[in-house]
Write an enzyme that holds these catalytic residues in place. Structure first.
Site, PDB file in Angstrom:
ATOM      1  N   ASP A 168      12.178 -49.333 -39.058  1.00  0.00           N
ATOM      2  CA  ASP A 168      10.914 -50.050 -38.973  1.00  0.00           C
ATOM      3  C   ASP A 168      10.465 -50.076 -37.506  1.00  0.00           C
ATOM      4  OD1 ASP A 168       9.429 -52.367 -40.969  1.00  0.00           O
ATOM      5  OD2 ASP A 168       9.016 -52.431 -38.821  1.00  0.00           O
ATOM      6  N   ASN A 174       7.776 -56.526 -50.521  1.00  0.00           N
ATOM      7  CA  ASN A 174       6.536 -57.301 -50.527  1.00  0.00           C
ATOM      8  C   ASN A 174       5.565 -56.642 -51.506  1.00  0.00           C
ATOM      9  OD1 ASN A 174       7.597 -58.926 -48.470  1.00  0.00           O
ATOM     10  ND2 ASN A 174       6.831 -57.563 -46.881  1.00  0.00           N
ATOM     11  N   GLU A 229       1.684 -54.850 -46.255  1.00  0.00           N
ATOM     12  CA  GLU A 229       0.697 -54.310 -45.314  1.00  0.00           C
ATOM     13  C   GLU A 229       0.531 -52.812 -45.466  1.00  0.00           C
ATOM     14  OE1 GLU A 229       1.912 -55.676 -41.461  1.00  0.00           O
ATOM     15  OE2 GLU A 229       1.299 -57.740 -41.885  1.00  0.00           O
ATOM     16  N   VAL A 230       1.606 -52.139 -45.852  1.00  0.00           N
ATOM     17  CA  VAL A 230       1.539 -50.687 -46.067  1.00  0.00           C
ATOM     18  C   VAL A 230       1.623 -50.443 -47.571  1.00  0.00           C
ATOM     19  CG1 VAL A 230       2.659 -48.467 -45.662  1.00  0.00           C
ATOM     20  CG2 VAL A 230       2.543 -50.158 -43.812  1.00  0.00           C
ATOM     21  N   HIS A 275       7.985 -49.524 -50.654  1.00  0.00           N
ATOM     22  CA  HIS A 275       9.151 -49.457 -49.774  1.00  0.00           C
ATOM     23  C   HIS A 275      10.021 -50.687 -49.956  1.00  0.00           C
ATOM     24  CE1 HIS A 275       5.803 -51.355 -47.615  1.00  0.00           C
ATOM     25  NE2 HIS A 275       6.698 -52.123 -47.023  1.00  0.00           N
ATOM     26  N   HIS A 299      12.546 -53.047 -47.785  1.00  0.00           N
ATOM     27  CA  HIS A 299      13.073 -53.396 -46.459  1.00  0.00           C
ATOM     28  C   HIS A 299      14.578 -53.603 -46.598  1.00  0.00           C
ATOM     29  CE1 HIS A 299       9.154 -54.466 -44.475  1.00  0.00           C
ATOM     30  NE2 HIS A 299       8.784 -54.624 -45.725  1.00  0.00           N
TER      31      HIS A 299
HETATM   32  P1  5GP Z   1       5.111 -54.457 -45.552  1.00  0.00           P
HETATM   33  O1  5GP Z   1       4.523 -55.664 -44.876  1.00  0.00           O
HETATM   34  O2  5GP Z   1       4.039 -53.542 -46.093  1.00  0.00           O
HETATM   35  O3  5GP Z   1       6.143 -54.807 -46.577  1.00  0.00           O
HETATM   36  O4  5GP Z   1       5.922 -53.697 -44.445  1.00  0.00           O
HETATM   37  C1  5GP Z   1       5.428 -52.637 -43.703  1.00  0.00           C
HETATM   38  C2  5GP Z   1       6.412 -52.378 -42.588  1.00  0.00           C
HETATM   39  O5  5GP Z   1       6.135 -51.114 -42.056  1.00  0.00           O
HETATM   40  C3  5GP Z   1       6.311 -53.391 -41.436  1.00  0.00           C
HETATM   41  O6  5GP Z   1       7.580 -54.016 -41.250  1.00  0.00           O
HETATM   42  C4  5GP Z   1       5.911 -52.528 -40.232  1.00  0.00           C
HETATM   43  O7  5GP Z   1       6.558 -52.922 -39.042  1.00  0.00           O
HETATM   44  C5  5GP Z   1       6.303 -51.125 -40.658  1.00  0.00           C
HETATM   45  N1  5GP Z   1       5.451 -50.074 -40.143  1.00  0.00           N
HETATM   46  C6  5GP Z   1       4.076 -50.063 -40.151  1.00  0.00           C
HETATM   47  N2  5GP Z   1       3.628 -48.905 -39.626  1.00  0.00           N
HETATM   48  C7  5GP Z   1       4.740 -48.175 -39.297  1.00  0.00           C
HETATM   49  C8  5GP Z   1       4.903 -46.886 -38.702  1.00  0.00           C
HETATM   50  O8  5GP Z   1       3.954 -46.174 -38.374  1.00  0.00           O
HETATM   51  N3  5GP Z   1       6.185 -46.457 -38.500  1.00  0.00           N
HETATM   52  C9  5GP Z   1       7.268 -47.222 -38.851  1.00  0.00           C
HETATM   53  N4  5GP Z   1       8.482 -46.711 -38.592  1.00  0.00           N
HETATM   54  N5  5GP Z   1       7.131 -48.443 -39.399  1.00  0.00           N
HETATM   55  C10 5GP Z   1       5.888 -48.918 -39.619  1.00  0.00           C
END
Ligand code: 5GP
Ligand code: ZN
Length: 112
Positions: free
Chosen positions: A30, A87, A95-96, A100, A102
């Protein structure tokens, strides 16, 4: 999928610190770690979130958990234990929008 950062990472169009990869799954660090070990376990196939899961995705869901377990052991946190978190949707803090898991761990003295 176009404009999806995790698709781009999976296709190596965007760099990341890859920890593990196979035909179906990729694991990378991450960018903004929230634990000493913070990895993302990601299917190569674009699935937006748990909300979009279908019957046909049963196998890949299993693969993601098995890879998470394998990578946790490889990273040396298999014994101590770790957290797997998903999430789902904006309200769940996603957010993405590419599915995925974590993988979080490596805390010392039981501190989280
Ligand atoms: P979410 O909130 O969608 O569950 O988690 C998205 C995660 O992706 C966040 O912890 C964020 O730090 C990580 N993330 C977002 N953009 C990138 C990226 O470009 N590269 C990597 N390695 N992690 C990312
Ligand atoms: Zn994607």
């Amino acid at each position: 999928m176009e404009n999806c950062i995790f698709c781009k990472i999976a296709q190596k169009e965007v760099p990341s610190e890859i920890i593990y990869e196979d035909e179906k799954v990729i694991v990378f660090k991450d960018l903004n770690p929230k634990a000493p070990v913070h990895l993302l376990v990601v299917p190569r196939e674009h699935i937006a979130s748990v909300r979009e899961l279908e019957e046909k995705d049963k196998e890949i869901i299993g693969e993601l958990f098995l890879v998470a377990k394998k990578v946790a052991e490889k990273e040396g946190i298999g014994e101590s234990g770790y957290k797997l978190a998903v999430n789902v949707g904006e309200g769940g803090g996603q957010e993405v929008f590419h599915l995925h898991i974590h993988l979080l761990g490596g805390w010392k003295n039981g501190k989280r």
